[in-house]
Design an enzyme around this catalytic site. Structure first.
Site, PDB file in Angstrom:
ATOM      1  N   GLU A 111     -15.738  -6.887  -9.895  1.00  0.00           N
ATOM      2  CA  GLU A 111     -15.012  -7.537 -10.051  1.00  0.00           C
ATOM      3  C   GLU A 111     -14.752  -8.798  -9.565  1.00  0.00           C
ATOM      4  O   GLU A 111     -15.316  -8.914  -7.931  1.00  0.00           O
ATOM      5  CB  GLU A 111     -13.673  -6.806  -8.970  1.00  0.00           C
ATOM      6  CG  GLU A 111     -12.493  -8.060  -9.307  1.00  0.00           C
ATOM      7  CD  GLU A 111     -11.358  -7.494  -8.401  1.00  0.00           C
ATOM      8  OE1 GLU A 111     -10.137  -9.081  -8.061  1.00  0.00           O
ATOM      9  OE2 GLU A 111     -11.394  -6.788  -7.626  1.00  0.00           O
ATOM     10  N   ARG A 125     -12.169 -17.814  -7.584  1.00  0.00           N
ATOM     11  CA  ARG A 125     -11.704 -18.470  -6.581  1.00  0.00           C
ATOM     12  C   ARG A 125     -12.724 -19.580  -6.467  1.00  0.00           C
ATOM     13  O   ARG A 125     -12.448 -20.378  -5.746  1.00  0.00           O
ATOM     14  CB  ARG A 125     -12.014 -17.558  -5.302  1.00  0.00           C
ATOM     15  CG  ARG A 125     -10.524 -16.533  -5.911  1.00  0.00           C
ATOM     16  CD  ARG A 125     -10.898 -15.592  -4.431  1.00  0.00           C
ATOM     17  NE  ARG A 125      -9.727 -13.850  -3.839  1.00  0.00           N
ATOM     18  CZ  ARG A 125     -10.069 -13.452  -3.681  1.00  0.00           C
ATOM     19  NH1 ARG A 125     -10.336 -13.245  -1.840  1.00  0.00           N
ATOM     20  NH2 ARG A 125      -8.776 -12.071  -3.356  1.00  0.00           N
ATOM     21  N   THR A 157      -7.957 -11.917  -9.668  1.00  0.00           N
ATOM     22  CA  THR A 157      -7.120 -13.240  -9.535  1.00  0.00           C
ATOM     23  C   THR A 157      -6.884 -13.807 -10.862  1.00  0.00           C
ATOM     24  O   THR A 157      -6.964 -14.526 -11.036  1.00  0.00           O
ATOM     25  CB  THR A 157      -7.764 -14.148  -8.706  1.00  0.00           C
ATOM     26  OG1 THR A 157      -9.372 -13.407  -7.760  1.00  0.00           O
ATOM     27  CG2 THR A 157      -6.932 -14.897  -8.193  1.00  0.00           C
ATOM     28  N   LYS A 191      -3.280  -1.788  -9.192  1.00  0.00           N
ATOM     29  CA  LYS A 191      -3.945  -2.622  -8.062  1.00  0.00           C
ATOM     30  C   LYS A 191      -2.972  -2.696  -7.215  1.00  0.00           C
ATOM     31  O   LYS A 191      -2.099  -3.176  -6.822  1.00  0.00           O
ATOM     32  CB  LYS A 191      -4.922  -3.771  -8.701  1.00  0.00           C
ATOM     33  CG  LYS A 191      -4.655  -4.599  -6.802  1.00  0.00           C
ATOM     34  CD  LYS A 191      -5.682  -5.433  -7.369  1.00  0.00           C
ATOM     35  CE  LYS A 191      -6.004  -6.873  -5.631  1.00  0.00           C
ATOM     36  NZ  LYS A 191      -6.466  -7.549  -6.519  1.00  0.00           N
TER      37      LYS A 191
END
Length: 210
Positions: A43, A47, A71, A131
């Protein structure tokens, strides 16, 4: 993987590394080091400015890796992740717009939740593998045990604050199939190009008993 169920990701190992790429040139050797240690599901978080390029480079140069985008917060994020060659997406929370965009793009989604209400919202949209984020901050193991009662048919990937030492405790829970962790890719090792250390950390994570 189906569009609405990413549970098959758990079949590749007990830990999904949560990766922040600061320099594009680190992307491919980092992915290679993780795969060499037995960790294939990666993953990469959105960011940093080079994140999408990093995902694209990993997906192209390391075909053994299953590269996903973390994200995801907007519909534009979903489209960009799919265009970069990602095979799945992860969001810190869940909205109907994100879910619809993932269906439109054919991008399997692991949506983030932190409360019972959010679990119900994700369930209503067809998601049963979620998640839990930020796992430790919102209650960790105690919360997961509590959620197991009313949501016996829901599986979780707790992420946020988990370490090599605590991961086995999370993975021992019946509703936890895999966990996310950033400890596999410490920034000092990445900065130094210490890929052998990354491979060792990946191998330790891959060996955790579930």
């Amino acid at each position: 993987m189906s569009i609405l169920n990413t549970l098959s990701l758990a079949s590749y190992g007990p830990v999904i590394p949560v990766i922040v790429i600061q320099r594009l040139e680190d992307a491919v050797p980092l992915a290679q080091a993780l795969v060499a240690g037995g960790v294939r599901v990666l993953e990469v978080t959105l960011r940093t400015s080079c994140a999408l390029q990093a995902m694209e480079a990993m997906a192209r140069a390391v075909p053994e890796a299953i590269v996903g985008a973390g994200t995801l917060r907007t519909v534009e994020d979903v489209r960009a992740a799919r265009n970069a060659g990602c095979q799945f997406g992860v969001s810190p929370g869940f909205t109907d717009a994100i879910g619809a965009a993932c269906i439109e793009q054919g991008l399997p989604l692991l949506p983030g939740v932190s409360t019972a209400s959010e679990v119900m919202q994700a369930n209503a949209a067809g998601y049963s593998f979620l998640k839990l984020f930020p796992a430790v901050a919102v209650g960790g193991i105690n919360l997961l045990k509590a959620l197991g009662g009313p949501f016996a048919d829901v599986a979780f990937c707790p992420t946020g604050g988990i370490t090599l030492e605590t991961a086995p405790q999370f993975l021992s829970l019946p509703n936890v199939k895999v966990c996310g962790g950033s400890w596999l890719t410490p920034q000092d090792a990445v900065d130094a190009g210490d890929w052998a250390r990354i491979t060792r950390l990946a191998a330790e994570a891959a060996a955790i008993k579930r």
